[in-house]
Design an enzyme around this catalytic site. Structure first.
Site, PDB file in Angstrom:
ATOM      1  N   HIS A 266      50.260  65.717   5.916  1.00  0.00           N
ATOM      2  CA  HIS A 266      49.404  66.856   5.561  1.00  0.00           C
ATOM      3  C   HIS A 266      50.207  67.974   4.909  1.00  0.00           C
ATOM      4  CE1 HIS A 266      50.517  67.912   9.833  1.00  0.00           C
ATOM      5  NE2 HIS A 266      50.587  69.149   9.363  1.00  0.00           N
TER       6      HIS A 266
ATOM      7  N   GLU B 202      57.633  69.614   8.571  1.00  0.00           N
ATOM      8  CA  GLU B 202      57.227  69.035   9.864  1.00  0.00           C
ATOM      9  C   GLU B 202      57.361  67.532   9.749  1.00  0.00           C
ATOM     10  OE1 GLU B 202      53.127  69.729  10.872  1.00  0.00           O
ATOM     11  OE2 GLU B 202      53.295  68.817  12.831  1.00  0.00           O
TER      12      GLU B 202
HETATM   13  C1  LIG Z   1      49.336  71.786  16.217  1.00  0.00           C
HETATM   14  C2  LIG Z   1      50.600  71.520  15.531  1.00  0.00           C
HETATM   15  C3  LIG Z   1      50.378  71.501  14.046  1.00  0.00           C
HETATM   16  C4  LIG Z   1      50.529  70.050  13.552  1.00  0.00           C
HETATM   17  O1  LIG Z   1      50.483  69.831  12.335  1.00  0.00           O
HETATM   18  O2  LIG Z   1      50.617  69.154  14.426  1.00  0.00           O
HETATM   19  C5  LIG Z   1      51.319  72.428  13.313  1.00  0.00           C
HETATM   20  O3  LIG Z   1      51.665  72.228  12.179  1.00  0.00           O
HETATM   21  S1  LIG Z   1      51.864  73.815  14.199  1.00  0.00           S
HETATM   22  C6  LIG Z   1      52.417  74.921  12.846  1.00  0.00           C
HETATM   23  C7  LIG Z   1      52.958  76.207  13.398  1.00  0.00           C
HETATM   24  N1  LIG Z   1      54.236  76.014  14.035  1.00  0.00           N
HETATM   25  C8  LIG Z   1      55.389  76.181  13.360  1.00  0.00           C
HETATM   26  O4  LIG Z   1      55.408  76.544  12.195  1.00  0.00           O
HETATM   27  C9  LIG Z   1      56.658  75.907  14.144  1.00  0.00           C
HETATM   28  C10 LIG Z   1      57.882  76.013  13.267  1.00  0.00           C
HETATM   29  N2  LIG Z   1      57.985  77.339  12.673  1.00  0.00           N
HETATM   30  C11 LIG Z   1      58.841  78.278  13.205  1.00  0.00           C
HETATM   31  O5  LIG Z   1      59.543  78.070  14.164  1.00  0.00           O
HETATM   32  C12 LIG Z   1      58.841  79.624  12.493  1.00  0.00           C
HETATM   33  O6  LIG Z   1      57.668  79.750  11.708  1.00  0.00           O
HETATM   34  C13 LIG Z   1      60.071  79.793  11.532  1.00  0.00           C
HETATM   35  C14 LIG Z   1      61.352  79.785  12.358  1.00  0.00           C
HETATM   36  C15 LIG Z   1      60.104  78.714  10.479  1.00  0.00           C
HETATM   37  C16 LIG Z   1      59.927  81.128  10.827  1.00  0.00           C
HETATM   38  O7  LIG Z   1      59.634  82.109  11.792  1.00  0.00           O
HETATM   39  P1  LIG Z   1      59.587  83.640  11.350  1.00  0.00           P
HETATM   40  O8  LIG Z   1      58.820  83.806  10.088  1.00  0.00           O
HETATM   41  O9  LIG Z   1      59.141  84.460  12.509  1.00  0.00           O
HETATM   42  O10 LIG Z   1      61.131  83.888  11.179  1.00  0.00           O
HETATM   43  P2  LIG Z   1      61.898  84.649  10.053  1.00  0.00           P
HETATM   44  O11 LIG Z   1      61.092  85.802   9.548  1.00  0.00           O
HETATM   45  O12 LIG Z   1      63.262  84.895  10.600  1.00  0.00           O
HETATM   46  O13 LIG Z   1      61.969  83.567   8.880  1.00  0.00           O
HETATM   47  C17 LIG Z   1      63.239  83.060   8.503  1.00  0.00           C
HETATM   48  C18 LIG Z   1      63.177  82.867   6.995  1.00  0.00           C
HETATM   49  O14 LIG Z   1      62.296  81.763   6.733  1.00  0.00           O
HETATM   50  C19 LIG Z   1      61.243  82.204   5.885  1.00  0.00           C
HETATM   51  N3  LIG Z   1      60.064  81.491   6.303  1.00  0.00           N
HETATM   52  C20 LIG Z   1      59.336  81.668   7.422  1.00  0.00           C
HETATM   53  N4  LIG Z   1      58.298  80.801   7.465  1.00  0.00           N
HETATM   54  C21 LIG Z   1      58.376  80.069   6.334  1.00  0.00           C
HETATM   55  C22 LIG Z   1      57.599  79.024   5.765  1.00  0.00           C
HETATM   56  N5  LIG Z   1      56.509  78.567   6.405  1.00  0.00           N
HETATM   57  N6  LIG Z   1      57.972  78.489   4.587  1.00  0.00           N
HETATM   58  C23 LIG Z   1      59.076  78.967   3.952  1.00  0.00           C
HETATM   59  N7  LIG Z   1      59.876  79.969   4.393  1.00  0.00           N
HETATM   60  C24 LIG Z   1      59.504  80.498   5.584  1.00  0.00           C
HETATM   61  C25 LIG Z   1      61.135  83.704   6.094  1.00  0.00           C
HETATM   62  O15 LIG Z   1      60.547  84.290   4.964  1.00  0.00           O
HETATM   63  C26 LIG Z   1      62.596  84.061   6.243  1.00  0.00           C
HETATM   64  O16 LIG Z   1      63.184  84.035   4.976  1.00  0.00           O
HETATM   65  P3  LIG Z   1      64.041  85.319   4.473  1.00  0.00           P
HETATM   66  O17 LIG Z   1      64.417  84.984   3.071  1.00  0.00           O
HETATM   67  O18 LIG Z   1      65.204  85.401   5.446  1.00  0.00           O
HETATM   68  O19 LIG Z   1      63.104  86.503   4.603  1.00  0.00           O
HETATM   69 CO   LIG Z   2      51.286  70.729  10.667  1.00  0.00          CO
END
Ligand SMILES: CC[C@H](C(=O)O)C(=O)SCCNC(=O)CCNC(=O)[C@H](O)C(C)(C)COP(=O)(O)OP(=O)(O)OC[C@H]1O[C@@H](n2cnc3c(N)ncnc32)[C@H](O)[C@@H]1OP(=O)(O)O
Ligand SMILES: [Co+2]
Length: 134
Positions: free
Chosen positions: A7, A130
């Site tokens: 997905h 993922e």
């Molecule tokens: C039911 C489950 C379902 C499934 O399909 O089965 C799901 O998919 S659950 C989906 C939701 N869960 C998750 O996304 C878990 C993994 N994600 C995480 O742990 C966080 O989102 C993380 C660590 C990727 C980012 O968290 P956060 O935004 O709070 O941290 P930062 O601001 O420190 O981000 C670090 C850096 O990464 C960039 N960033 C954040 N999210 C994304 C993204 N989705 N795609 C690309 N880049 C991303 C963020 O902008 C920061 O970049 P920087 O240049 O340092 O500003």
């Molecule tokens: Co997902």
């Protein structure tokens, strides 16, 4: 190692509106909203002929997608989910290659009842990945 595209996930500011748009404007097969408390999101899956779209909305303020929506208030593509045959073997290979596996590297059960892991976007060209074991 990675197989089919399971997905593409889109974080949205209004889940009902996004689901309605896919159902009516885009004429897609839209499933019901389902809460995923272990992942801090409410999701809607849209079934396409060749893959799925996952609409994501924060379940609470602790949701891991809150930061993303704060930076992208209109929403945006959040992650890609690839299928793998053996998620533990995939994890071990990724860790050995120096990639960051998010959380404690232990797979959690995802929306399809299968084990999933997430890889840090900064290690994969700005794309949150993922992995889902099928
Ligand atoms: C039911 C489950 C379902 C499934 O399909 O089965 C799901 O998919 S659950 C989906 C939701 N869960 C998750 O996304 C878990 C993994 N994600 C995480 O742990 C966080 O989102 C993380 C660590 C990727 C980012 O968290 P956060 O935004 O709070 O941290 P930062 O601001 O420190 O981000 C670090 C850096 O990464 C960039 N960033 C954040 N999210 C994304 C993204 N989705 N795609 C690309 N880049 C991303 C963020 O902008 C920061 O970049 P920087 O240049 O340092 O500003
Ligand atoms: Co997902």
């Amino acid at each position: 190692m990675i197989g089919r595209l399971n997905h593409v996930a889109i974080a949205v500011p209004d889940l009902e509106a996004a689901a309605a748009q896919y159902r009516t404007t885009l004429g897609a097969d839209v499933g019901p909203a389902q809460d995923e408390p272990d992942h801090g999101v409410r999701v809607v899956f849209i079934t396409l002929p060749n893959t799925k779209i996952e609409l994501l909305y924060p379940l609470n303020d602790a949701s891991p997608i809150m930061g993303f929506l704060a930076k992208n208030p209109s929403g945006g593509i959040h992650h890609m989910c690839y299928e793998v045959d053996d998620i533990l073997a995939a994890r071990d290979r990724l860790l050995a290659d120096g990639a960051r596996v998010l959380g404690d590297s232990t797979p959690k059960i995802g929306a399809h009842g299968k084990p999933v892991l997430f890889l840090h976007p900064k290690d994969f060209n700005g794309c949150l990945i993922e992995l889902e074991q099928v």
